[in-house]
Design a protein around this motif. Structure first.
Motif, PDB file in Angstrom:
ATOM      1  N   PRO A 155       0.820  -1.227   0.000  1.00 25.40           N
ATOM      2  CA  PRO A 155       0.000   0.000   0.000  1.00 25.40           C
ATOM      3  C   PRO A 155       0.842   1.259   0.000  1.00 25.40           C
ATOM      4  O   PRO A 155       0.409   2.305  -0.495  1.00 25.40           O
ATOM      5  N   GLY A 156       2.081   1.172   0.511  1.00 25.82           N
ATOM      6  CA  GLY A 156       2.956   2.330   0.490  1.00 25.82           C
ATOM      7  C   GLY A 156       3.292   2.767  -0.924  1.00 25.82           C
ATOM      8  O   GLY A 156       3.284   3.966  -1.234  1.00 25.82           O
ATOM      9  N   VAL A 157       3.576   1.805  -1.794  1.00 26.90           N
ATOM     10  CA  VAL A 157       3.877   2.126  -3.190  1.00 26.90           C
ATOM     11  C   VAL A 157       2.669   2.771  -3.856  1.00 26.90           C
ATOM     12  O   VAL A 157       2.793   3.743  -4.604  1.00 26.90           O
ATOM     13  N   VAL A 158       1.481   2.228  -3.584  1.00 30.77           N
ATOM     14  CA  VAL A 158       0.252   2.788  -4.163  1.00 30.77           C
ATOM     15  C   VAL A 158       0.063   4.239  -3.723  1.00 30.77           C
ATOM     16  O   VAL A 158      -0.246   5.117  -4.529  1.00 30.77           O
ATOM     17  N   LEU A 159       0.285   4.505  -2.438  1.00 30.20           N
ATOM     18  CA  LEU A 159       0.108   5.867  -1.925  1.00 30.20           C
ATOM     19  C   LEU A 159       1.161   6.820  -2.487  1.00 30.20           C
ATOM     20  O   LEU A 159       0.865   7.991  -2.742  1.00 30.20           O
ATOM     21  N   ILE A 160       2.385   6.338  -2.675  1.00 32.18           N
ATOM     22  CA  ILE A 160       3.426   7.181  -3.268  1.00 32.18           C
ATOM     23  C   ILE A 160       3.041   7.584  -4.689  1.00 32.18           C
ATOM     24  O   ILE A 160       3.216   8.739  -5.103  1.00 32.18           O
ATOM     25  N   VAL A 161       2.528   6.618  -5.448  1.00 30.11           N
ATOM     26  CA  VAL A 161       2.120   6.914  -6.826  1.00 30.11           C
ATOM     27  C   VAL A 161       0.999   7.946  -6.840  1.00 30.11           C
ATOM     28  O   VAL A 161       1.034   8.930  -7.592  1.00 30.11           O
ATOM     29  N   ILE A 162      -0.015   7.729  -5.982  1.00 27.98           N
ATOM     30  CA  ILE A 162      -1.144   8.667  -5.928  1.00 27.98           C
ATOM     31  C   ILE A 162      -0.677  10.052  -5.477  1.00 27.98           C
ATOM     32  O   ILE A 162      -0.995  11.077  -6.090  1.00 27.98           O
TER      33      ILE A 162
END
Length: 254
Positions: free
Chosen positions: A60-67
């Protein structure tokens, strides 16, 4: 306090950076508290699984970084959206860098000796962002006067020299010094003029036929590591928790 915040943070457009740093540090602290509770078998928390697969919080950290990253680029600098996406990015960065060692080793080394790298990377990242927030600019541009900034040649010379100092420090095996030297040039200069660590590219190239320099380098590195290794490990353990005992290095036999 309000005047200082407006003049030094809001007016220069640094509020998103401050929010990103605060959310980054807070996310890391909360994540470490939860993981340590899970490790101790306390509290209502547990590992997240899907079909028997352990979902690490780096996902989920990668997803939040992208967003957060793309959202911040697409939003206005002084708008609410920029601040909100900065928080999202900071949360994602905190989750990702908390498992930096996992990404580096491609293995679940969270509670091993190798897992200390995550804590070190988080501390270094927070310190660098804090320096940038305080007004330090890469390669010492913040040390130039307005007249020097208007002189393109002076800027290029300053950036070039500080970049060379950082590279020299890095070639001498002083990675942390080189990283901080990008922001604080004096640090890079000190690393560039001091003895190289044994095994570094500089030592292999220039100390090969200089036994006295090799001996001095090894002795200085030994004294430095002996002095600072213990306090650094205690600091890392206080922040991130101690590694599993079976993964600790075995001391050499006397």
């Amino acid at each position: 306090m309000g005047h200082w915040l407006h003049r030094n943070i809001i007016e220069p457009g640094k509020l998103p950076l401050l929010l990103a740093l605060a959310s980054f540090v807070l996310t890391f602290v909360i994540t470490r508290v939860i993981t340590r509770l899970i490790r101790a078998g306390k509290g209502p928390f547990g590992n997240v699984k899907a079909g028997g697969l352990h979902i690490h919080h780096v996902v989920p950290g990668v997803v939040l970084i992208v967003i957060g990253g793309f959202g911040a680029v697409a939003s206005e600098r002084h708008g609410f959206g920029s601040a909100a996406f900065a928080v999202v990015f900071g949360i994602g960065a905190g989750l990702v860098l908390d498992e930096f060692a996992l990404l580096l080793h491609l293995d679940d080394v969270y509670w091993t000796e190798e897992g200390r790298k995550s804590v070190e990377v988080v501390v270094v990242t927070a310190a660098l962002v804090g320096l940038a927030l305080a007004g330090f600019l890469p390669f010492g541009v913040n040390d130039l006067s307005q007249e020097e900034l208007r002189d393109r040649g002076g800027v290029i010379l300053s950036v070039g020299l500080n970049f060379v100092f950082a590279l020299l420090a890095l070639s001498k095996g002083k990675g942390r010094t080189a990283i901080f030297g990008v922001i604080v040039p004096l640090v890079a200069l000190v690393g560039a003029i001091r003895l190289a660590r044994p095994g570094s590219p500089w030592a292999r190239r220039f100390y090969r036929k200089r036994p006295r320099a090799r001996a001095r380098s090894s002795l200085r590195a030994y004294r430095h590591d002996r002095r600072w290794a213990g306090p650094r490990r205690k600091f890392q353990d206080w922040i991130g928790g101690k590694p599993d005992s079976e993964n600790l290095p075995i001391p050499p036999a006397s």
